[in-house]
Design an enzyme around this catalytic site. Structure first.
Site, mmCIF file in Angstrom:
data_model
loop_
_atom_site.group_PDB
_atom_site.id
_atom_site.type_symbol
_atom_site.label_atom_id
_atom_site.label_comp_id
_atom_site.label_asym_id
_atom_site.label_seq_id
_atom_site.Cartn_x
_atom_site.Cartn_y
_atom_site.Cartn_z
ATOM 1 C CB CYS A 295 79.752 38.059 21.193
ATOM 2 S SG CYS A 295 78.435 37.251 20.187
ATOM 3 C CG ASP B 137 81.515 31.474 15.164
ATOM 4 O OD1 ASP B 137 82.612 30.935 15.293
ATOM 5 O OD2 ASP B 137 80.236 30.433 15.628
ATOM 6 C CG ASP C 67 78.148 30.409 18.348
ATOM 7 O OD1 ASP C 67 77.285 31.858 19.549
ATOM 8 O OD2 ASP C 67 77.647 30.140 17.531
ATOM 9 C CB SER D 273 75.263 29.212 11.956
ATOM 10 O OG SER D 273 74.189 30.330 13.391
#
Length: 558
Positions: free
Chosen positions: A53, A85, A127, A472
């Site tokens: 990410c 995550d 996130d 999630s």
């Protein structure tokens, strides 16, 4: 001292004979004589090799710095943390995930407040980067723009990270061999970018664009693309315009802007984590936002996007047809958005959307308003004797809207996952995973591993899962999280026993434990809080400071 209002924070750091030592230090990192007279723009980079990410964000931060420099500012790149995550899910390490939101906010505020940056660009990918950055920017309240790092491309065979999680469950059921799981593992995550469905990263990026804190289009671009590089450069330049106009986050992050963000999240079928994060972000700017606002808005906003996890398409496919801007224009024209809200362009939302073209005729990703996937919100705020302070369910309708079953109770995510994988959990049961709340976990872990195991074992239509933890954005099925009060505080979820009947009604928005009131009182009298799982370090500090999930799990007071 300068009278340049664009330099109200940097001037005290670098102007005058007394600040010669400060200037000496800054010369060593690249400042020249002319730079001291320019507004300083901090570029908060969440770059890390920890996760795909964020692995490309160093380059995006450099583009943002170039944009600020070319517009007449002096950029300074600095870093904050990220955790993954997707990597940590199902382990003890996942307890640090929600904590990282607070660490990111604190570190961004700390660096910018100390160094005297006049404006900021924050570039985030995973996130917690996004709400963490927004909370930090809002605390500082200096002209700022958030840039999303962009979405990952699909893996071979239209796979993504959730495909791997669910393949593990399918292997436990006997439907996939080890070789077949490895084949999915090898191709599902092909390069940089955030998880590919309408999971939490893409949900929060979309929410922030709707909020007005990103440039139009920022939420729907591929991570590695010319469009994303251009977005970063434009963001750097935009900060200089915001400095000139003295437009700050609190001018943009209004009550109406948060309502716009909620509306877009619902229309996209976004993650339950948006509830937690938007409440926390609103808290930072003193905007009253509660669980009830999600219910109120959700009564009139439909789900229109057929996006994973409950739908078919990926974010990159939405990017290809125009991103979220045409959707927002549709919502605006239906009087579902507040068009007068100010944005980081310096113009209103309606002005930004004025020239946006509609989606192509031949597309199936975004449904028409009169043919929604679901007529009302998939984010259901449930209350009842199991969750007197509220709970958040993600019910798209594909799972049904009503579930009655017998409780199967687990005291941790690991215990629940083992029970699913070994066949202990059977159809007709309500899995109860407790002591995973913000304080009890601590850290309010996501239940992606057990929900994926449920789907992989083919139980998605046959069991429900409730928890004081969270989910999630990739979780789907009949799931209810954020149950408050949490078990660690003696909430009713702590009192459930195996075999108790639980009834969940996502039409009436209720969640009930069907046992006699006298029995519930007796259990409450007998209950004792377990000792804290951590007594030192960041998790211990977090557990002592964190508020209820229904209040956003903030750590700076209620």
């Amino acid at each position: 001292m300068t009278d340049d209002k664009r330099r109200r924070y940097s001037a005290p750091v670098v102007d005058g004979i007394g600040k010669a030592p400060s200037r000496a230090m800054l010369r060593a990192v690249g400042f020249t004589d002319g730079d001291f007279d320019k507004p300083q723009v901090g570029i908060a980079s969440t770059w890390s090799q920890v996760t795909p990410c964020n692995v490309h964000i160093n380059g995006l931060a450099e583009h943002a710095a170039r944009g600020a420099d070319q517009a007449g500012g002096k950029s300074v790149i600095f870093n904050t943390i990220t955790v993954s995550d997707g990597i940590a899910n199902g382990t003890e390490g996942m307890k640090y995930s929600l904590v990282s939101r607070e660490v990111i906010a604190d570190s961004l505020e700390t660096v910018a407040g100390c160094q005297g940056f006049d404006g900021l660009v924050a570039v985030g990918g995973c996130d917690k980067n996004m709400p963490g950055c927004l909370i930090g920017l809002a605390r500082l309240n200096r002209p700022s723009v958030f840039v999303y790092g962009g979405t990952i491309l699909p893996g071979q065979g239209h796979t993504d990270l959730i495909s791997v999680f669910e393949a593990v469950g399918a292997h436990a059921k006997g439907d996939l061999s080890l070789i077949e799981v490895k084949q999915v593992e090898e191709v599902a995550v092909p390069g940089p970018g955030s998880c590919g469905g309408m999971y939490t990263a893409n949900t929060m990026a979309s929410a922030i664009e709707a909020l007005g804190m990103s440039l139009p289009g920022s939420s729907a671009q591929n991570a590695v693309s010319e469009e994303k590089a251009a977005d970063c450069e434009a963001a750097g330049a935009a900060v200089l315009k915001l400095l000139e106009a003295d437009i700050k986050p609190r001018d943009i992050m209004t009550r109406e802007a948060f309502e716009n963000a909620i509306t877009v999240v619902i229309a996209l079928g976004g993650s339950t984590n948006a509830v937690l994060h938007l409440i926390a972000m609103a808290h930072t700017v003193d905007v009253p936002l509660t669980l009830d606002d999600f219910t109120r808005i959700g009564q009139r906003v439909p789900v229109l996007a057929d996006l994973r996890p409950s739908g078919h398409y990926m974010m990159s496919e939405l990017v290809a047809i125009g991103g979220i801007q045409p959707l927002m224009k549709t919502l605006l024209e239906a009087d579902l958005l507040h068009g007068g809200c100010l944005t980081v362009t310096g113009e209103t939302l309606a002005e930004n959307l004025a020239k946006v073209a509609p989606y192509p005729d031949q597309q199936n990703i975004i449904h028409a308003l009169d043919k929604p996937i679901k007529a009302t919100s998939h984010l259901r705020i449930l209350r009842g004797n199991l969750a007197p302070d509220g709970a958040v369910a993600k019910i798209t309708g594909k799972e049904g809207t009503f579930f009655r079953g017998r409780a199967r109770v687990f005291a941790s995510e690991e215990e629940a996952t083992a029970g699913i994988m070994d066949g202990t959990v059977v159809a007709g049961e309500v899995l109860v995973i407790r002591y995973e709340g913000p304080r009890g976990g601590p850290g309010m872990r996501e239940m992606l591993t057990p929900t994926s195991a449920i789907m992989g074992r083919g139980l998605g239509q046959d069991v429900a899962l409730i928890t004081d933890g969270r989910f999630s954005g990739g979780s789907h099925g009949f799931v209810v999280g954020h149950i408050t009060p949490e078990a660690q505080l003696g909430g009713p979820i702590a009192l459930v026993e195996d075999g108790d009947e639980i009834v969940i009604d996502a039409e009436a928005d209720t969640i009930e434990l069907r046992i006699p009131e006298a029995e519930l009182r007796a259990r409450r009298d007998a209950w004792r809080a377990p000792p804290p799982r951590y007594t030192r370090g960041v998790l211990s500090k977090y557990a002592k400071a964190v508020s209820s999930a229904s209040l956003g799990a903030v750590t700076d007071g209620d």
